[in-house]
Design a protein around this motif. Structure first.
Motif, PDB file in Angstrom:
ATOM      1  N   UNK A   1       1.033  -1.122  -0.016  1.00 47.38           N
ATOM      2  CA  UNK A   1      -0.061   0.092   0.237  1.00 47.38           C
ATOM      3  C   UNK A   1       0.923   1.306  -0.190  1.00 47.38           C
ATOM      4  N   UNK A   2       2.180   0.943   0.245  1.00 48.84           N
ATOM      5  CA  UNK A   2       3.105   2.214   0.066  1.00 48.84           C
ATOM      6  C   UNK A   2       3.211   2.967  -1.056  1.00 48.84           C
ATOM      7  N   UNK A   3       3.461   4.315  -1.133  1.00 51.96           N
ATOM      8  CA  UNK A   3       3.588   5.064  -2.299  1.00 51.96           C
ATOM      9  C   UNK A   3       4.617   4.436  -3.387  1.00 51.96           C
TER      10      UNK A   3
ATOM     11  N   UNK B   1       3.902   3.769  -7.429  1.00 48.84           N
ATOM     12  CA  UNK B   1       4.899   4.450  -8.327  1.00 48.84           C
ATOM     13  C   UNK B   1       5.582   3.560  -9.327  1.00 48.84           C
ATOM     14  N   UNK B   2       6.053   2.325  -8.728  1.00 52.12           N
ATOM     15  CA  UNK B   2       6.714   1.107  -9.506  1.00 52.12           C
ATOM     16  C   UNK B   2       5.698   0.562 -10.462  1.00 52.12           C
ATOM     17  N   UNK B   3       4.723   0.624 -10.022  1.00 54.98           N
ATOM     18  CA  UNK B   3       3.422  -0.317 -10.913  1.00 54.98           C
ATOM     19  C   UNK B   3       3.159   0.847 -11.987  1.00 54.98           C
ATOM     20  N   UNK B   4       3.139   2.151 -11.507  1.00 55.90           N
ATOM     21  CA  UNK B   4       2.860   3.319 -12.707  1.00 55.90           C
ATOM     22  C   UNK B   4       3.876   3.317 -13.554  1.00 55.90           C
ATOM     23  N   UNK B   5       4.978   2.908 -13.218  1.00 57.22           N
ATOM     24  CA  UNK B   5       6.137   3.027 -14.171  1.00 57.22           C
ATOM     25  C   UNK B   5       6.154   1.898 -15.129  1.00 57.22           C
TER      26      UNK B   5
ATOM     27  N   UNK C   1       9.708  -8.885  -5.359  1.00 54.40           N
ATOM     28  CA  UNK C   1      11.274  -9.510  -5.286  1.00 54.40           C
ATOM     29  C   UNK C   1      12.142  -8.320  -4.987  1.00 54.40           C
ATOM     30  N   UNK C   2      12.102  -7.440  -5.714  1.00 57.63           N
ATOM     31  CA  UNK C   2      13.004  -6.402  -5.791  1.00 57.63           C
ATOM     32  C   UNK C   2      13.006  -5.465  -4.571  1.00 57.63           C
ATOM     33  N   UNK C   3      11.837  -4.773  -4.164  1.00 57.27           N
ATOM     34  CA  UNK C   3      11.531  -3.746  -3.297  1.00 57.27           C
ATOM     35  C   UNK C   3      10.987  -4.293  -1.998  1.00 57.27           C
ATOM     36  N   UNK C   4       9.976  -4.963  -2.123  1.00 57.81           N
ATOM     37  CA  UNK C   4       9.098  -5.030  -1.084  1.00 57.81           C
ATOM     38  C   UNK C   4       9.742  -5.888  -0.026  1.00 57.81           C
TER      39      UNK C   4
END
Lengths: 362, 315
Positions: A256-258, A262-266, A275-278
């Motif tokens: 739910x974090x911004x 942002x990542x999904x929008x990109x 895998x890479x961020x969460x």
């Protein structure tokens, strides 16, 4: 740094003191067995107490209302057997005098225990005699072997449990269908007590022997060969569910974090975001639950060893090989020490892997 | 709330109410008696196509749904009668833990003093499994008071042992409740409305009762149910280690000197201990006792999870 070391020492001393103070409590109580009397209970309609007492010479009823019977002085144990063989007798119990409590006796017991530890006396294990000879060994005689036996399945079980829980949470986050299934399984396993898991595995082992006519896995320790599967599974199950539950919640929170939005929008895929961020942002959550994971695993190991008659550091007390033991406080302290070592390891791992974002005054 | 959510919520409540009703009325609803008049020394039964005299324990069948024990007593009836003893003891221990830990934690949190000590005590008692503190103490007293030899119901030693078990099981769980609610109370104590109340002369007691407790009532309920489950887990662990309450009777087996301790009330922990010893020969005993024990825990946990979900939906 020094403050943390002092706190760690206080916790260690607290655990040791707690075990010594609590394990010495039994010395505060005194209750003598009355070797001149027995309680004899009969089945209604089959025999009465006077009829039974008439059949056993040298005995007489002292108090019919409480089924109290007098036997020749000091022979309660021998006459217990005589009574129980009589038809119509339901049960025969030894007579115990009421207990008395003494603070002085407790204080002496605590002091004696501390002195014994200071002298290196960790207690004894008395082997169940196979001939007329009773042998007694100090705990040190068995300690290394017990630790090796227990660590043989504890370390792999703990590691496997953490790995399975972690993997399950990640797969559940990536594939929602599997995630719902894992959630249901998580809820189910969380409610099963460890002793019942051991019982089910042992019954499965017995069933497989009957089905295949050969031993698929050991369920009890006899002379040689230690059961591995049962303690391994019991030790692994609860870390797996604890890590799964914690990580799943942490992943849901992070999603739910911004930065995720942002990542999904990109255009990043759901899988690559996880895998890479969460996952790296959930490290602290996972490491925070590790103390509880270790505690629960050790508890499971104690139960698995007790029920499987393994001569390990946790479950030797109930082993039929030993008639009596006086080393229980010492081995509980050893187990406590093991728990604290693991917790220190995870604490250091947390300091190493988790970046502190606390503001520092300039 | 969707239909499925409503269905699950109602199911959770139904199962929980059923549990409570069984605990209260199980002794009256049980299908068979469990007194000395129900004793079966042997019966004629069909074994391998032949009629033979067979001694109990008997396997589950149409007459005894969960089988019998060594006395021929119906296991289902024993479990239904013993349910109230096990659950009420666990409930009393949980209540006692909260009665001691909650005020301690709330006071420490609101006053801001003693939180460090509570935190250290919580770490000490949760760093190692509770059984490591509880078992050495209880096993020594168990044998010193001769509870292992079977004491008649009402014997003073049984009361001593029950009292000591109660105090010990309560004691090992007080500090983590105190620490948990100390943190929560500290959080609320920092709120502006609490500061305003303090400035207007409110004491710690009033702040706790009027400002902190109302915020925590749902959390206390959830923690209570979770703690109840933890107490049941600990009691289950102690039972397989041979420690249980409420006395019983010694039953002599056919082999000389081989005795088994049997509950007269059907208390679940003693049934579990008995079943664990007899598992290889009479598996239905541990499956029945362990099964109802596990089912109870699952029902309470399911109820707790549905309560939490409902609370989140309303928030």
């Amino acid at each position: 740094m020094i403050r943390n070391i002092v706190r760690a020492l206080i916790i260690l001393l607290g655990v040791v003191a707690g075990i010594i103070l609590l394990s010495s409590m039994n010395r505060a109580f005194q209750s003598k067995l009355d070797m001149d009397h027995l309680y004899v209970f009969t089945y209604e309609g089959r025999a009465t107490l006077p009829e039974i007492v008439n059949k056993v010479p040298e005995t007489r009823i002292t108090d019919a209302s409480s089924n109290l019977v007098e036997v020749p002085p000091g022979k309660a144990r021998q006459f217990r057997r005589s009574f129980i063989l009589k038809d119509g007798v339901r049960s025969v119990m030894m007579v115990s005098g009421p207990a008395s409590f003494s603070i002085t006796a407790y204080k002496d017991a605590v002091v004696n225990q501390v002195r014994a530890f200071a002298k290196g006396d960790l207690g004894y294990l008395v082997r169940t005699p196979t001939s007329s000879k009773v042998t007694q060994h100090p705990l040190q005689h068995y300690l290394q072997q017990m630790l090796e036996t227990s660590l043989t399945y504890f370390l792999p079980g703990l590691a496997a449990g953490i790995f399975v829980g972690y993997l399950g949470a990640v797969i559940g986050a990536v594939r929602s269908g599997l995630g719902r299934f894992f959630d249901g399984l998580h809820g189910l396993v969380m409610g099963i007590p460890d002793f019942f898991i051991v019982a089910l595995l042992q019954l499965l082992g017995i069933y497989l022997v009957k089905l295949t006519d050969r031993q698929v896995f050991k369920i009890l320790q006899y002379n040689e060969g230690t059961p591995f599967l049962i303690p391994f599974v019991v030790i692994a199950v609860f870390p797996a569910v604890l890590v799964y539950g914690t990580l799943k919640l942490a992943i849901q929170r992070e999603l739910t974090e911004s930065y995720v939005v942002t990542g999904m929008a990109k255009g990043l895929s759901h899988r690559s975001i996880i895998w890479k961020h969460v996952l790296r942002n959930t490290t602290e959550d996972v490491l925070s639950v590790m103390p509880k994971v270790v505690t629960v695993s050790l508890g499971g190991m104690v139960i698995a060893e007790s029920m499987s008659h393994i001569v390990g550091i946790g479950g030797y007390y109930l082993n039929p090989k030993f008639m009596t033991v006086t080393s229980l406080p010492a081995t509980c302290i050893v187990l406590g020490g093991m728990a604290l070592i693991f917790q220190l390891f995870f604490l250091l791992l947390r300091k190493w892997l988790v970046v502190s974002t606390r503001e520092v005054a300039s | 709330m969707t239909t499925t959510q409503r269905y699950l919520y109602l199911t959770a409540w139904s199962l929980f109410v059923l549990l409570v009703l069984l605990a209260v009325f199980g002794g009256w609803l049980k299908p068979h008696g469990i007194g000395p008049d129900q004793y079966i020394s042997f019966e004629k039964r069909m074994v391998g196509g032949e009629e033979r005299y067979v001694v109990p324990p008997y396997k589950p069948d149409g007459r005894f749904l969960f089988g019998t024990d060594h006395r021929g007593y119906d296991i289902l009836s024993l479990l239904m009668n013993g349910m109230k003893y096990t659950l009420s003891f666990a409930l009393l221990v949980t209540l006692a833990r909260f009665a001691a830990g909650l005020p301690l934690g709330l006071l420490a949190g609101v006053k801001g003093r003693g939180r460090g000590a509570l935190s250290s005590l919580q770490v000490i008692f949760s760093a190692v499994p509770a059984i490591l503190f509880v078992f050495p103490a209880l096993v020594g007293i168990y044998y010193t008071l001769h509870v292992d030899m079977g004491l008649p119901p009402g014997h003073p030693n049984l009361r001593w042992f029950a009292a000591f078990s109660f105090l010990l099981l309560t004691f090992v769980g007080v500090f983590h409740i105190a620490n948990q609610f100390s943190d929560r109370a500290y959080f609320f104590a920092g709120k502006p409305y609490v500061t305003a109340a303090r400035l207007m002369g409110a004491g710690s007691g009033r702040i706790i009762l009027r400002h902190v407790l109302p915020q925590l009532k749902n959390e206390i309920l959830f923690a209570f149910l979770a703690e109840f489950v933890q107490v049941l887990f600990l009691m289950g662990q102690l039972s397989v280690m041979g420690i249980f309450l409420f006395g019983g009777e010694i039953f002599d087996m056919e082999s000389p000197g081989y005795v088994v301790f049997l509950t007269t009330s059907g208390e679940w922990c003693s049934m579990i201990a008995y079943g664990a010893k007899m598992m290889r020969y009479f598996p239905w005993i541990i499956l029945s006792a362990g099964g109802v024990f596990t089912a109870t825990i699952l029902i309470v946990q399911f109820f707790l999870s549905q309560l939490k979900l409902q609370h989140e939906r309303r928030a």
